[in-house]
Design a protein around this motif. Structure first.
Motif, PDB file in Angstrom:
ATOM      1  N   ILE A 168       0.833  -1.204   0.000  1.00 34.30           N
ATOM      2  CA  ILE A 168       0.000   0.000   0.000  1.00 34.30           C
ATOM      3  C   ILE A 168       0.869   1.255   0.000  1.00 34.30           C
ATOM      4  CG2 ILE A 168      -1.707   1.338   1.301  1.00 34.30           C
ATOM      5  CD1 ILE A 168      -2.790  -1.306   2.378  1.00 34.30           C
ATOM      6  N   TYR A 169       1.877   1.274   0.855  1.00 30.01           N
ATOM      7  CA  TYR A 169       2.697   2.472   1.030  1.00 30.01           C
ATOM      8  C   TYR A 169       4.028   2.332   0.287  1.00 30.01           C
ATOM      9  CZ  TYR A 169      -0.633   3.098   4.811  1.00 30.01           C
ATOM     10  OH  TYR A 169      -1.789   3.213   5.547  1.00 30.01           O
ATOM     11  N   PRO A 170       4.538   3.432  -0.265  1.00 27.02           N
ATOM     12  CA  PRO A 170       5.825   3.383  -0.966  1.00 27.02           C
ATOM     13  C   PRO A 170       7.001   3.425   0.001  1.00 27.02           C
ATOM     14  CG  PRO A 170       4.936   5.596  -1.095  1.00 27.02           C
ATOM     15  CD  PRO A 170       3.911   4.763  -0.375  1.00 27.02           C
ATOM     16  N   GLN A 171       7.154   2.349   0.743  1.00 23.65           N
ATOM     17  CA  GLN A 171       8.268   2.228   1.665  1.00 23.65           C
ATOM     18  C   GLN A 171       8.506   0.754   1.935  1.00 23.65           C
ATOM     19  OE1 GLN A 171       6.417   4.262   5.120  1.00 23.65           O
ATOM     20  NE2 GLN A 171       6.607   2.307   6.196  1.00 23.65           N
ATOM     21  N   SER A 172       9.612   0.458   2.603  1.00 21.96           N
ATOM     22  CA  SER A 172       9.926  -0.928   2.919  1.00 21.96           C
ATOM     23  C   SER A 172       9.271  -1.342   4.232  1.00 21.96           C
ATOM     24  CB  SER A 172      11.445  -1.101   3.027  1.00 21.96           C
ATOM     25  OG  SER A 172      11.930  -0.462   4.204  1.00 21.96           O
ATOM     26  N   ASP A 173       9.313  -2.611   4.513  1.00 19.80           N
ATOM     27  CA  ASP A 173       8.948  -3.071   5.848  1.00 19.80           C
ATOM     28  C   ASP A 173       9.972  -2.542   6.853  1.00 19.80           C
ATOM     29  OD1 ASP A 173       6.609  -4.666   5.451  1.00 19.80           O
ATOM     30  OD2 ASP A 173       7.854  -6.202   4.512  1.00 19.80           O
ATOM     31  N   PRO A 174       9.581  -2.331   8.104  1.00 17.11           N
ATOM     32  CA  PRO A 174      10.563  -1.893   9.104  1.00 17.11           C
ATOM     33  C   PRO A 174      11.589  -2.985   9.377  1.00 17.11           C
ATOM     34  CG  PRO A 174       8.445  -2.350  10.126  1.00 17.11           C
ATOM     35  CD  PRO A 174       8.216  -2.425   8.658  1.00 17.11           C
ATOM     36  N   LEU A 175      12.807  -2.557   9.653  1.00 20.94           N
ATOM     37  CA  LEU A 175      13.853  -3.508   9.983  1.00 20.94           C
ATOM     38  C   LEU A 175      13.525  -4.227  11.290  1.00 20.94           C
ATOM     39  CD1 LEU A 175      15.532  -2.179   7.727  1.00 20.94           C
ATOM     40  CD2 LEU A 175      17.486  -2.210   9.285  1.00 20.94           C
ATOM     41  N   PRO A 176      13.839  -5.504  11.387  1.00 16.74           N
ATOM     42  CA  PRO A 176      13.639  -6.219  12.660  1.00 16.74           C
ATOM     43  C   PRO A 176      14.566  -5.661  13.734  1.00 16.74           C
ATOM     44  CG  PRO A 176      14.855  -7.573  11.091  1.00 16.74           C
ATOM     45  CD  PRO A 176      14.375  -6.377  10.331  1.00 16.74           C
ATOM     46  N   LEU A 177      14.208  -5.886  14.980  1.00 15.44           N
ATOM     47  CA  LEU A 177      14.971  -5.328  16.092  1.00 15.44           C
ATOM     48  C   LEU A 177      16.426  -5.758  16.067  1.00 15.44           C
ATOM     49  CD1 LEU A 177      12.404  -5.707  19.034  1.00 15.44           C
ATOM     50  CD2 LEU A 177      13.048  -3.617  17.816  1.00 15.44           C
ATOM     51  N   ALA A 178      16.687  -6.970  15.613  1.00 15.60           N
ATOM     52  CA  ALA A 178      18.055  -7.489  15.597  1.00 15.60           C
ATOM     53  C   ALA A 178      18.966  -6.687  14.680  1.00 15.60           C
ATOM     54  CB  ALA A 178      18.057  -8.956  15.179  1.00 15.60           C
ATOM     55  N   ALA A 179      18.389  -6.010  13.675  1.00 14.61           N
ATOM     56  CA  ALA A 179      19.183  -5.265  12.701  1.00 14.61           C
ATOM     57  C   ALA A 179      19.270  -3.779  13.023  1.00 14.61           C
ATOM     58  CB  ALA A 179      18.585  -5.452  11.305  1.00 14.61           C
ATOM     59  N   ARG A 180      18.763  -3.374  14.196  1.00 13.16           N
ATOM     60  CA  ARG A 180      18.753  -1.955  14.548  1.00 13.16           C
ATOM     61  C   ARG A 180      19.890  -1.616  15.517  1.00 13.16           C
ATOM     62  NH1 ARG A 180      12.281  -0.620  15.543  1.00 13.16           N
ATOM     63  NH2 ARG A 180      11.529  -1.603  13.613  1.00 13.16           N
ATOM     64  N   GLU A 256      21.527   5.566   8.959  1.00 13.84           N
ATOM     65  CA  GLU A 256      20.232   6.246   8.982  1.00 13.84           C
ATOM     66  C   GLU A 256      19.089   5.229   9.013  1.00 13.84           C
ATOM     67  OE1 GLU A 256      17.978   9.965   8.779  1.00 13.84           O
ATOM     68  OE2 GLU A 256      19.987   9.366   9.397  1.00 13.84           O
ATOM     69  N   ILE A 257      19.244   4.152   8.245  1.00 13.00           N
ATOM     70  CA  ILE A 257      18.217   3.122   8.209  1.00 13.00           C
ATOM     71  C   ILE A 257      18.209   2.323   9.507  1.00 13.00           C
ATOM     72  CG2 ILE A 257      17.567   0.929   7.127  1.00 13.00           C
ATOM     73  CD1 ILE A 257      16.746   3.252   5.442  1.00 13.00           C
ATOM     74  N   SER A 258      19.380   1.914   9.958  1.00 14.47           N
ATOM     75  CA  SER A 258      19.482   1.031  11.113  1.00 14.47           C
ATOM     76  C   SER A 258      19.294   1.753  12.449  1.00 14.47           C
ATOM     77  CB  SER A 258      20.848   0.335  11.107  1.00 14.47           C
ATOM     78  OG  SER A 258      21.001  -0.535  12.192  1.00 14.47           O
ATOM     79  N   GLY A 259      19.534   3.081  12.459  1.00 10.11           N
ATOM     80  CA  GLY A 259      19.485   3.784  13.728  1.00 10.11           C
ATOM     81  C   GLY A 259      18.359   4.786  13.890  1.00 10.11           C
ATOM     82  N   THR A 260      17.846   5.319  12.770  1.00 13.58           N
ATOM     83  CA  THR A 260      16.890   6.427  12.876  1.00 13.58           C
ATOM     84  C   THR A 260      15.522   6.108  12.289  1.00 13.58           C
ATOM     85  OG1 THR A 260      18.721   8.017  12.787  1.00 13.58           O
ATOM     86  CG2 THR A 260      16.512   8.865  12.342  1.00 13.58           C
ATOM     87  N   THR A 261      15.470   5.751  11.001  1.00 15.39           N
ATOM     88  CA  THR A 261      14.172   5.591  10.338  1.00 15.39           C
ATOM     89  C   THR A 261      13.651   4.166  10.392  1.00 15.39           C
ATOM     90  OG1 THR A 261      15.128   5.138   8.142  1.00 15.39           O
ATOM     91  CG2 THR A 261      14.803   7.452   8.757  1.00 15.39           C
ATOM     92  N   PHE A 262      14.564   3.171  10.399  1.00 10.29           N
ATOM     93  CA  PHE A 262      14.246   1.742  10.431  1.00 10.29           C
ATOM     94  C   PHE A 262      13.511   1.261   9.185  1.00 10.29           C
ATOM     95  CE2 PHE A 262      13.883   3.128  15.013  1.00 10.29           C
ATOM     96  CZ  PHE A 262      15.193   2.812  15.324  1.00 10.29           C
ATOM     97  N   ALA A 263      13.351   2.113   8.195  1.00  8.15           N
ATOM     98  CA  ALA A 263      12.693   1.711   6.952  1.00  8.15           C
ATOM     99  C   ALA A 263      13.189   2.608   5.824  1.00  8.15           C
ATOM    100  CB  ALA A 263      11.176   1.805   7.073  1.00  8.15           C
ATOM    101  N   LEU A 264      13.113   2.083   4.622  1.00 12.24           N
ATOM    102  CA  LEU A 264      13.511   2.833   3.427  1.00 12.24           C
ATOM    103  C   LEU A 264      12.279   3.472   2.800  1.00 12.24           C
ATOM    104  CD1 LEU A 264      15.836   3.436   1.329  1.00 12.24           C
ATOM    105  CD2 LEU A 264      15.019   1.413   0.106  1.00 12.24           C
ATOM    106  N   PHE A 265      12.393   4.737   2.410  1.00  8.56           N
ATOM    107  CA  PHE A 265      11.296   5.414   1.722  1.00  8.56           C
ATOM    108  C   PHE A 265      11.876   6.528   0.859  1.00  8.56           C
ATOM    109  CE2 PHE A 265      11.752   6.911   6.096  1.00  8.56           C
ATOM    110  CZ  PHE A 265      12.046   8.263   5.921  1.00  8.56           C
TER     111      PHE A 265
END
Length: 331
Positions: A168-180, A256-265
């Motif tokens: 639905i949304y133009p973004q990725s799934d959020p990263l799992p906790l293990a990857a943050r 930025e992905i792993s620490g702040t947004t947790f998703a790509l958009f």
């Protein structure tokens, strides 16, 4: 830093202060409340602990890393203008790998995600490196053009291979906790800040204490003399500096992905790649000073958002002031 570096940094701060004073005067002449605008700007960047920990410092992390990478390439004479694209490449690489390592232990998953972003940024700089060394194509042109390719690639990714599960949304799934990256509870601040500072100190030691650092500077100052008189393989130094610059921009994207947004958009970066150039130049390519200038520009960006939200002043006015400050300092 040397005394001359502190003096240069002090002049940079004065240049920014002059730019902000001019901004306040200009806003007043344009019919805005200049005092209210600058007050809102201060509150948004430094007014509360939450502003510092959740707005200023998280923004400073990618700016410091990209500024360090720009400083590395510029010192070798490689004019990398493609950090924005390399940042996006790193973000894509980190997202792709991060979504695949969710079941791994955090101590392994997080480094793998960061390395994936670093490698992706370096690969994005590989094309311009080959074009320059093999065909003489100026890296200024090739790296700049690849920024647009990267932005279009992210747009395709978040509407295609990496789109979230519901499509639905133009973004990725959020990263799992293990990857943050681990963060400070209740804030947006994360361990990426420590990593950025460690890299800055390591770059300072590399540039001022090693033979390779001296060869890097010599290549940037006069590649012909460095090769003829110093026996330096300037092509290799040039290539490693440009690839390293791309790697740091890619690392900034993965953090930025792993620490702040947790998703790509789309529009993940508010222009970090271009602001990073100003960060490096204002620091005179000095790694330690880059920490200070990264914080300075992060404060301007955090304050600009608050100024637009609380005082109704377009945030772009701050960027005009920051460009003017850089012009005062460099001119």
């Amino acid at each position: 830093m040397k005394a001359t570096h502190w003096a240069g940094l002090g002049f940079a701060v004065m240049a920014v202060a002059a730019g902000l004073a001019t901004l306040g005067l200009g806003l007043t002449l344009a019919g805005y409340d200049g005092v209210a605008a600058l007050s809102a700007m201060y509150r948004g960047a430094l007014g509360t602990p939450d502003a510092v920990l959740s707005a200023l410092l998280p923004r400073a992390i990618p700016l410091i890393l990209i500024g360090l990478g720009i400083g590395l390439s510029f010192r070798a004479g490689a004019l990398n203008i493609g950090a924005e694209g390399q940042f996006y490449a790193g973000a894509v690489g980190a997202t792709w790998v991060g979504l695949a390592v969710g079941s791994w232990p955090r101590g392994i998953a997080v480094p793998v995600v960061l390395i994936a972003g670093l490698a992706a940024g370096s690969l994005w700089a590989l094309g311009p490196t080959i074009l320059r060394l093999r065909f003489g194509v100026l890296e200024v042109i090739s790296t700049l053009l690849l920024n647009f390719v990267a932005e279009a690639g992210v747009s395709w990714m978040v509407q295609g291979p990496l789109q979230e599960s519901s499509h639905i949304y133009p973004q990725s799934d959020p990263l799992p906790l293990a990857a943050r990256l681990p963060g400070l509870p209740g804030t947006r601040l994360h361990a990426g800040l420590i990593l950025a500072i460690v890299i800055a100190v390591a770059f300072w030691a590399f540039g001022s204490r090693t033979l390779a650092g001296l060869q890097l500077k010599a290549t940037g100052l006069n590649p012909v003399a460095a090769e003829v008189m110093g026996g330096i393989n300037t092509r290799r130094v040039f290539a490693l500096a440009l690839l390293g610059s791309g790697a740091l921009a890619g690392l900034a994207g993965s953090i930025e992905i792993s620490g702040t947004t947790f998703a790509l958009f789309q529009n993940l970066s508010p222009g970090y790649g271009f602001t990073g150039i100003a960060v490096a130049l204002l620091a005179r390519l000095d790694p330690i000073a880059t920490i200070a200038t990264g914080l300075l520009f992060a404060a301007l960006e955090a304050g600009a958002s608050a100024m637009q939200r609380d005082a109704g002043v377009p945030a772009v006015a701050v960027y005009v002031a920051s460009i003017g400050s850089a012009a005062i300092y460099l001119g």
